[in-house]
Motif scaffolding. Structure first.
Motif, PDB file in Angstrom:
ATOM      1  N   LYS A   1      -7.702  24.686 -41.854  1.00 13.59           N
ATOM      2  CA  LYS A   1      -8.560  23.653 -42.469  1.00 13.59           C
ATOM      3  C   LYS A   1      -7.892  22.898 -43.625  1.00 13.59           C
ATOM      4  O   LYS A   1      -8.493  22.668 -44.669  1.00 13.59           O
ATOM      5  CB  LYS A   1      -9.887  24.270 -42.946  1.00 13.59           C
ATOM      6  N   LEU A   2      -6.621  22.541 -43.418  1.00  9.51           N
ATOM      7  CA  LEU A   2      -5.912  21.772 -44.449  1.00  9.51           C
ATOM      8  C   LEU A   2      -6.332  20.304 -44.440  1.00  9.51           C
ATOM      9  O   LEU A   2      -6.200  19.607 -45.439  1.00  9.51           O
ATOM     10  CB  LEU A   2      -4.396  21.846 -44.216  1.00  9.51           C
ATOM     11  N   GLY A   3      -6.799  19.838 -43.288  1.00 11.22           N
ATOM     12  CA  GLY A   3      -7.091  18.417 -43.137  1.00 11.22           C
ATOM     13  C   GLY A   3      -5.803  17.643 -42.882  1.00 11.22           C
ATOM     14  O   GLY A   3      -4.778  18.209 -42.515  1.00 11.22           O
ATOM     15  N   MET A   4      -5.859  16.336 -43.110  1.00  9.10           N
ATOM     16  CA  MET A   4      -4.701  15.479 -42.831  1.00  9.10           C
ATOM     17  C   MET A   4      -3.624  15.628 -43.904  1.00  9.10           C
ATOM     18  O   MET A   4      -3.946  15.826 -45.079  1.00  9.10           O
ATOM     19  CB  MET A   4      -5.127  14.009 -42.813  1.00  9.10           C
ATOM     20  N   PRO A   5      -2.338  15.496 -43.507  1.00  6.99           N
ATOM     21  CA  PRO A   5      -1.298  15.379 -44.540  1.00  6.99           C
ATOM     22  C   PRO A   5      -1.448  14.030 -45.248  1.00  6.99           C
ATOM     23  O   PRO A   5      -1.648  13.000 -44.601  1.00  6.99           O
ATOM     24  CB  PRO A   5       0.005  15.447 -43.739  1.00  6.99           C
ATOM     25  N   MET A   6      -1.378  14.050 -46.562  1.00  5.43           N
ATOM     26  CA  MET A   6      -1.580  12.838 -47.369  1.00  5.43           C
ATOM     27  C   MET A   6      -0.278  12.326 -47.993  1.00  5.43           C
ATOM     28  O   MET A   6      -0.130  11.147 -48.252  1.00  5.43           O
ATOM     29  CB  MET A   6      -2.580  13.120 -48.499  1.00  5.43           C
ATOM     30  N   CYS A   7       0.659  13.251 -48.286  1.00  6.03           N
ATOM     31  CA  CYS A   7       1.941  12.859 -48.879  1.00  6.03           C
ATOM     32  C   CYS A   7       2.995  13.898 -48.518  1.00  6.03           C
ATOM     33  O   CYS A   7       2.676  15.077 -48.335  1.00  6.03           O
ATOM     34  CB  CYS A   7       1.830  12.703 -50.396  1.00  6.03           C
TER      35      CYS A   7
END
Length: 328
Positions: free
Chosen positions: A157-163
């Motif tokens: 449940k990390l979600g999307m990579p943002m950076c």
């Protein structure tokens, strides 16, 4: 009494769109002109001559979709750009050319900037958010060979990579990837095994930007909150919270540590650029010029320290150029 912050050394106007990314190329010998690349919301990349303060070249390769990453590959004539058209483009700008020589279709609809790392002469790695929402893909360039796909474990449940930030300790060592995710975690990935080495929750909100100092094994990240998180990497390659710094106003779009590792700059949603000492995160200056969100900050790579510049790009269509702390 603290000195009042300076005015910009100069301001670049004429992008006719919000500025989302900046990259300097100033390390060349005379008569090589110091250059700044900017990428705008309207899909254009501008090549700025820092002597005349004017645009030398305008590049149009992303179908008028926002450009949010621009990097040079070894020289200012080889350029990589990334846009909302889901493409990463490679450019040849030698001898006045303005042509896209190759491109990668990322199939990713997010805003996550790719990360580029030189691993050998003429060989690069690029990490980018992949088609599957939680995944990161790493390719080798210019061959476009897939190196690995980094998939969080089921239920993470990390979600999307943002950076993203590719790095290596020194030239021959194993490249690693630091990724900031939607759930506020920073994750260290091993590219050769495709496995997580360490994971640390740094923020309550998505990680908007991060930078890492491999010499001190210390990094910094920002989010939509009022907190900068400083974290370290121990010899067992575990990430640990080092300290946090409370901000006056919420929202950090971008963070960059100057190449000499003395100071860092943050781009704020509050229209301000903040300068900190990197050693103790001492606040040094608040640069207040822009009239809208500052999207990006970048330090120049001038060989002579006294010529070093800081550039900031904003939603107000302007790029401010600053000469600060050049003697530290």
């Amino acid at each position: 009494m603290a000195l009042p912050p300076p005015d910009p050394q100069f301001v670049l106007r004429g992008t006719s769109g919000a500025v989302h990314t900046l990259h300097f190329s100033c390390g060349g010998q005379e008569p090589d002109v110091p250059t700044l690349f900017s990428g705008s919301e309207n899909g254009f990349i501008h090549v700025w001559n820092l002597k005349t303060h004017r645009v030398d070249t305008e590049l149009d390769g992303h179908g008028r979709k926002s450009v949010y990453c621009v990097e040079t590959m070894g020289s200012k004539n080889r350029l990589l750009s990334q846009g909302r058209d889901q493409r990463i483009c490679l450019w040849d700008l030698a001898e006045g050319r303005t042509s896209v020589t190759d491109s990668v279709f990322t199939e990713n609809v997010g805003f996550c900037r790719c990360s580029l790392l030189k691993v050998a002469q003429g060989r690069w790695l690029v990490a980018m958010a992949a088609k599957a929402l939680e995944e990161v893909q790493v390719l080798e360039l210019p061959s476009k060979t897939s190196v690995c796909t980094l998939k969080p474990e089921v239920g993470a449940k990390l979600g999307m990579p943002m950076c993203l930030k590719l790095w290596q300790l020194n030239c021959g060592s194993q490249p690693l990837l630091l990724a900031g995710y939607e759930d506020g975690s920073v994750v260290l990935w091993n590219l050769s095994t495709g496995k997580v080495l360490s994971q640390l929750v740094c923020h309550q909100e998505p990680v908007m930007s991060l930078d890492f100092d491999s010499e001190k094994a210390k990094g910094i990240s920002g989010s939509s909150e009022k907190v900068l998180s400083i974290w370290s990497l121990n010899e067992q390659q575990n990430l640990q919270v080092y300290k946090t710094h409370k901000l006056v106003n919420a929202g950090i779009s971008d963070i960059t540590i100057r190449p000499d590792k003395k100071i860092l700059a943050t781009a704020g949603w509050d229209h301000r650029i903040r300068i900190f000492g990197w050693k103790k995160l001492k606040p040094l200056a608040v640069l207040d010029y822009h009239t809208a969100t500052v999207h990006c900050v970048s330090f120049s790579d001038h060989k002579n320290a006294s010529e070093r510049l800081l550039a900031a790009g904003s939603k107000d269509h302007r790029i401010s150029i600053w000469s600060i702390y050049t003697q530290t």
